[in-house]
Design a protein around this motif. Structure first.
Motif, PDB file in Angstrom:
ATOM      1  N   LEU A 650     -17.628  73.535 -36.353  1.00 28.35           N
ATOM      2  CA  LEU A 650     -17.079  74.721 -37.010  1.00 28.35           C
ATOM      3  C   LEU A 650     -15.712  75.126 -36.472  1.00 28.35           C
ATOM      4  O   LEU A 650     -15.265  76.244 -36.694  1.00 28.35           O
ATOM      5  CB  LEU A 650     -18.056  75.887 -36.839  1.00 28.35           C
ATOM      6  N   GLU A 651     -15.032  74.228 -35.786  1.00 30.06           N
ATOM      7  CA  GLU A 651     -13.763  74.563 -35.146  1.00 30.06           C
ATOM      8  C   GLU A 651     -12.742  75.125 -36.128  1.00 30.06           C
ATOM      9  O   GLU A 651     -11.951  76.010 -35.791  1.00 30.06           O
ATOM     10  CB  GLU A 651     -13.195  73.317 -34.467  1.00 30.06           C
ATOM     11  N   ASP A 652     -12.744  74.649 -37.360  1.00 29.75           N
ATOM     12  CA  ASP A 652     -11.764  75.083 -38.348  1.00 29.75           C
ATOM     13  C   ASP A 652     -12.268  76.221 -39.228  1.00 29.75           C
ATOM     14  O   ASP A 652     -11.615  76.591 -40.214  1.00 29.75           O
ATOM     15  CB  ASP A 652     -11.354  73.906 -39.242  1.00 29.75           C
ATOM     16  N   GLU A 653     -13.423  76.770 -38.906  1.00 30.64           N
ATOM     17  CA  GLU A 653     -13.990  77.897 -39.647  1.00 30.64           C
ATOM     18  C   GLU A 653     -14.125  79.075 -38.690  1.00 30.64           C
ATOM     19  O   GLU A 653     -15.151  79.264 -38.048  1.00 30.64           O
ATOM     20  CB  GLU A 653     -15.357  77.524 -40.240  1.00 30.64           C
ATOM     21  N   PRO A 654     -13.077  79.883 -38.542  1.00 27.82           N
ATOM     22  CA  PRO A 654     -13.055  80.926 -37.508  1.00 27.82           C
ATOM     23  C   PRO A 654     -14.240  81.885 -37.554  1.00 27.82           C
ATOM     24  O   PRO A 654     -14.791  82.229 -36.511  1.00 27.82           O
ATOM     25  CB  PRO A 654     -11.741  81.662 -37.781  1.00 27.82           C
ATOM     26  N   ASP A 655     -14.615  82.330 -38.731  1.00 35.31           N
ATOM     27  CA  ASP A 655     -15.713  83.293 -38.814  1.00 35.31           C
ATOM     28  C   ASP A 655     -17.025  82.673 -38.342  1.00 35.31           C
ATOM     29  O   ASP A 655     -17.760  83.272 -37.545  1.00 35.31           O
ATOM     30  CB  ASP A 655     -15.866  83.792 -40.260  1.00 35.31           C
ATOM     31  N   ALA A 656     -17.314  81.475 -38.840  1.00 36.61           N
ATOM     32  CA  ALA A 656     -18.558  80.811 -38.455  1.00 36.61           C
ATOM     33  C   ALA A 656     -18.542  80.443 -36.972  1.00 36.61           C
ATOM     34  O   ALA A 656     -19.556  80.585 -36.269  1.00 36.61           O
ATOM     35  CB  ALA A 656     -18.766  79.561 -39.313  1.00 36.61           C
ATOM     36  N   PHE A 657     -17.405  79.974 -36.484  1.00 32.66           N
ATOM     37  CA  PHE A 657     -17.268  79.631 -35.062  1.00 32.66           C
ATOM     38  C   PHE A 657     -17.561  80.851 -34.201  1.00 32.66           C
ATOM     39  O   PHE A 657     -18.313  80.768 -33.213  1.00 32.66           O
ATOM     40  CB  PHE A 657     -15.846  79.129 -34.802  1.00 32.66           C
ATOM     41  N   TYR A 658     -16.989  81.973 -34.564  1.00 30.23           N
ATOM     42  CA  TYR A 658     -17.172  83.212 -33.800  1.00 30.23           C
ATOM     43  C   TYR A 658     -18.638  83.636 -33.792  1.00 30.23           C
ATOM     44  O   TYR A 658     -19.188  83.991 -32.741  1.00 30.23           O
ATOM     45  CB  TYR A 658     -16.294  84.300 -34.416  1.00 30.23           C
ATOM     46  N   ILE A 659     -19.270  83.595 -34.949  1.00 30.81           N
ATOM     47  CA  ILE A 659     -20.664  84.034 -35.046  1.00 30.81           C
ATOM     48  C   ILE A 659     -21.574  83.146 -34.203  1.00 30.81           C
ATOM     49  O   ILE A 659     -22.432  83.633 -33.452  1.00 30.81           O
ATOM     50  CB  ILE A 659     -21.119  84.039 -36.523  1.00 30.81           C
ATOM     51  N   VAL A 660     -21.390  81.829 -34.306  1.00 30.19           N
ATOM     52  CA  VAL A 660     -22.240  80.907 -33.543  1.00 30.19           C
ATOM     53  C   VAL A 660     -22.018  81.082 -32.042  1.00 30.19           C
ATOM     54  O   VAL A 660     -22.963  81.136 -31.257  1.00 30.19           O
ATOM     55  CB  VAL A 660     -21.964  79.448 -33.971  1.00 30.19           C
ATOM     56  N   LEU A 661     -20.747  81.190 -31.630  1.00 28.94           N
ATOM     57  CA  LEU A 661     -20.451  81.362 -30.209  1.00 28.94           C
ATOM     58  C   LEU A 661     -21.055  82.652 -29.674  1.00 28.94           C
ATOM     59  O   LEU A 661     -21.708  82.660 -28.616  1.00 28.94           O
ATOM     60  CB  LEU A 661     -18.937  81.364 -29.999  1.00 28.94           C
ATOM     61  N   MET A 662     -20.838  83.745 -30.390  1.00 25.37           N
ATOM     62  CA  MET A 662     -21.342  85.033 -29.908  1.00 25.37           C
ATOM     63  C   MET A 662     -22.864  85.080 -29.894  1.00 25.37           C
ATOM     64  O   MET A 662     -23.482  85.576 -28.946  1.00 25.37           O
ATOM     65  CB  MET A 662     -20.789  86.164 -30.791  1.00 25.37           C
ATOM     66  N   LEU A 663     -23.487  84.541 -30.940  1.00 22.70           N
ATOM     67  CA  LEU A 663     -24.953  84.528 -30.968  1.00 22.70           C
ATOM     68  C   LEU A 663     -25.506  83.669 -29.837  1.00 22.70           C
ATOM     69  O   LEU A 663     -26.528  84.014 -29.221  1.00 22.70           O
ATOM     70  CB  LEU A 663     -25.453  84.024 -32.319  1.00 22.70           C
TER      71      LEU A 663
END
Length: 712
Positions: A650-663
């Protein structure tokens, strides 16, 4: 001084000649838009034309003994009316004509001038097509050609780091020509076009064509809009753009037809200023020097009822150019008179204009090249709506492609001097739904961790806390709090400081928790495997802290090297699938190398954690501490194995990257809190009677390994 509006009396245009051969009067014409979309600028220019004729007639060195007579006609900012006005002037016997203002009107007049051999000098028409001498041989101008203005706009965009734009212009010659020149140069500079819209000139603000052009420009997602049109059209464009919300974020890069203080001469001036805030424009080099200062001093004293537009120091950009254009024609006539050449010899007068002009005017040295164009010297202007007296200010000069940004700093719409991005900057903001949710969860985690820590420190002398070691509890909980604090460096628009903080918070979160967990698990493994029994007593922490520090240094030392030698910085990435958006990331030299190193260290740590948890799987120590440590290690390891691959995907999908990292961070830290400290709080708060180590019938401490009891 003699001046006429419309048809003069017949006796006044009689070309009488004095005994010395000098004409007693010479008739010239002036074409000005006193109505129509350029009226705001045209009216004061007409007054400048009249003042110039006054000054010429008062000058004993210029056309001495000859009175210059001017006839002024209104072009109504229309090519048809402009041509009709010129034909009327030609019929009256003018020697030359000053004007017109807009390029489309000047072009119509320039086609007719050769028929009457009437030289034409424009004070503001910049259409590059007018440089074609084969088509417009009698045309000259005291302003540069748009051939350079369009290129200059592209150079400015490139200098400010803007790699994608939208363009909007009127569909007349002025707008289309500049956009064509801009497009050619911008394409060579690898600037992409998100939208290119046109609409007919003279459309009112309720025009569906204008509404559609603005709507399509906005829907393109462009943040930088190149605008090529004249004043009246620009005002209506800004009104519609403001109504549609485009002016809330867009930066306008505009032509000399827009970059004028007359843009704000309207009943809704405040709204227009707000809409134009941060605007950057070009204009022929601004008038300056002693001559201009003297002109201004005279201009402000003029009665505006007699000289409309005068009487104040708010001078239209092209007023001094009008003055110089009139003087250029007068000097050309003077040269013919002194040589005894008939001033009504149009060919001779044209040669005198284009090849003999060389004088210092209000706008500097006035000369013409082989195409009848003024040298391409421009002033770069910036408008920022900071107060009621806001105006365009000079931020630089440009000559033949070389720009000197030595003026005032450019202030953009947000009030900063940092150029906005040319496309929507994609990052998770604090007011985004996902940002709100993750910040709320992490803040809750921080509060819960702090409350748990306080409660356990209150009971730090009780067996269950002593056995777990209060110091280790504090360090682990500090790591958990740092883990939750990651949300504050991953939410909002990244800065260089936040980029530097990201790896530090992640590493500290990991080493403070895992370093202490490994120390606890290793200690228990050593005790249970090397001794048949042991007496329960407080464990000295110094040796274990030494191991934790050594473990931490394995991560901290390369992190220091990374931060010092190759610091992470904010970077814009074009890998967003939407062409009108860019991802704002943190990157730096050798970032991949250090990232690989840390992933390797984390992987080895997780493998070690799983291994030691497996070895301790059948042991049950006091308060089942080893089981809860194992549960934590297993859970965090599984979480990392799931989350890390997803982050790469998801490196190129900022919203999804952020959600997965934070979760992932929230889950891992809450799991640590749950497995390590919930059982302790359960006993401390709800079952204090169980807050004692297990003993046998003789009161001796005991532990178990499966069904086998080990006693001392």
């Amino acid at each position: 001084f003699i001046f006429f509006r419309g048809k003069p009396p017949p006796q006044s245009v009689c070309n009488t000649t004095r005994p010395d051969g000098r004409p007693s009067s010479i008739l010239i014409g002036g074409l000005f838009p006193e109505s129509g979309t350029l009226a705001n600028g045209g009216i004061p220019r007409a007054s400048a034309f009249r003042i110039a004729i006054e000054d010429i007639n008062d000058d004993n060195c210029l056309l001495p003994g000859t009175t210059l007579v001017g006839i002024l006609n209104d072009t109504e900012t229309s090519p048809v009316e402009g041509l009709r006005s010129f034909l009327y002037l030609a019929d009256e016997g003018i020697t030359g004509v000053i004007g017109a203002a807009s390029s489309s009107v000047s072009r119509a007049v320039a086609v007719a001038c050769p028929l009457f051999e009437t030289p034409q000098i424009s004070y503001s028409s910049t259409l590059s097509e007018l440089s074609q001498k084969s088509t417009y041989p009698f045309f000259s101008r005291v302003v540069p050609s748009d051939a350079f203005q369009g290129q200059l706009l592209a150079i400015i965009a490139n200098d400010l780091g803007w790699d994608r734009v939208a363009t909007i212009s009127t569909s007349n010659a002025y707008g289309v020509s500049i956009i064509e020149q801009f497009t050619n140069r911008a394409s060579a500079l690898s600037i992409a076009f998100l939208s290119s819209q046109t609409f007919p000139p003279d459309e009112n603000e309720d025009s569906p064509l204008l509404e559609d052009a603005v709507r399509l420009t906005k829907s393109s997602g462009a943040r930088i809009i190149v605008v090529a049109m004249v004043l009246g059209d620009a005002q209506n464009f800004l009104r519609v753009a403001r109504r549609q919300g485009l002016t809330e974020y867009a930066t306008f890069l505009v032509t000399d037809g827009v970059a004028q203080d007359a843009l704000f001469e309207a009943d809704d001036a405040d709204e227009l200023r707000e809409a134009a805030s941060g605007m950057i424009g070009t204009t022929p080099i601004e008038a300056s020097g002693e001559l201009y200062d003297a002109f201004v001093a005279d201009w402000v004293t003029r009665d505006p009822s007699e000289y409309p537009g005068a009487g104040n120091d708010d001078i239209n950009t092209f007023v001094p150019f009008t003055y110089d254009a009139t003087y250029a024609l007068a000097w050309a006539l003077d040269r013919l008179v002194r040589k005894g050449i008939d001033v009504y010899n149009g060919t001779a007068l044209l040669d005198s204009v284009q090849n003999g002009t060389n004088f210092v005017g209000l706008t500097g040295n006035v000369t013409f090249d082989e195409n009848g164009d003024r040298s391409a010297i421009y002033t770069i202007l910036n408008f920022y709506d900071s107060d009621d007296d806001a105006t365009f200010v000079a931020v630089g000069d440009a000559e033949q492609g070389e720009i000197d940004y030595s003026g005032e700093p450019i202030i953009f719409r947000d009030g900063s001097t940092d150029p906005p991005d040319a496309a929507e900057r994609v990052f998770v903001a604090y007011d985004d739904a996902q940002g709100i949710a993750m910040v709320a969860l992490c803040c809750a985690g921080i509060v819960i961790t702090i409350l748990c820590t306080i409660r356990m420190m209150v009971g730090k002398n009780t067996p269950i806390i002593v056995y777990a070691s209060p110091n280790f509890i504090l360090l682990i909980n500090l790591g958990i709090v740092i883990g939750f604090c990651n949300v504050f460096v991953w939410t909002g628009e990244p800065t260089d400081s936040l980029c530097l903080a990201r790896p530090w918070l992640l590493v500290l979160n990991f080493v403070l928790i895992f370093g202490n967990l490994y120390a606890k698990a290793g200690r228990i493994y050593h005790l249970l495997h090397q001794r048949k029994s042991f007496v329960f007593k407080p464990i000295k922490d110094t040796t274990l802290f030494g191991y934790v520090c050594l473990y931490s240094l394995v991560f901290i030392i390369p992190l220091i090297v990374w931060t010092a030698a190759y610091p992470l910085e904010v970077d814009r990435s074009d890998d967003n699938p939407d062409n009108d958006k860019v991802n704002i990331k943190c990157s730096g030299d050798n970032a991949e190398v250090f990232l690989g190193l840390f992933l390797g260290l984390v992987g080895l740590s997780l493998i070690f954690g799983v291994f030691i948890s497996y070895l301790n799987r059948n042991f049950h120590d006091f308060f089942s501490e080893i089981q809860y440590v194992g549960y934590t290690l297993y859970t965090v390891t599984i979480t990392c194995c799931v989350v890390l691959p997803m982050l790469f995907i998801l490196e190129d999908e900022p919203d999804a990257f952020y959600i997965v990292l934070m979760l992932g961070l929230i889950f891992a830290n809450f799991a640590t809190l749950l497995f390590l400290f919930t059982p302790k709080l359960y006993i401390l708060v709800l079952h204090p009677s169980q807050n004692a180590p297990p003993t046998d019938e003789g009161g001796r401490l005991q532990t178990q390994r499966s069904a086998l009891s080990v006693h001392q």
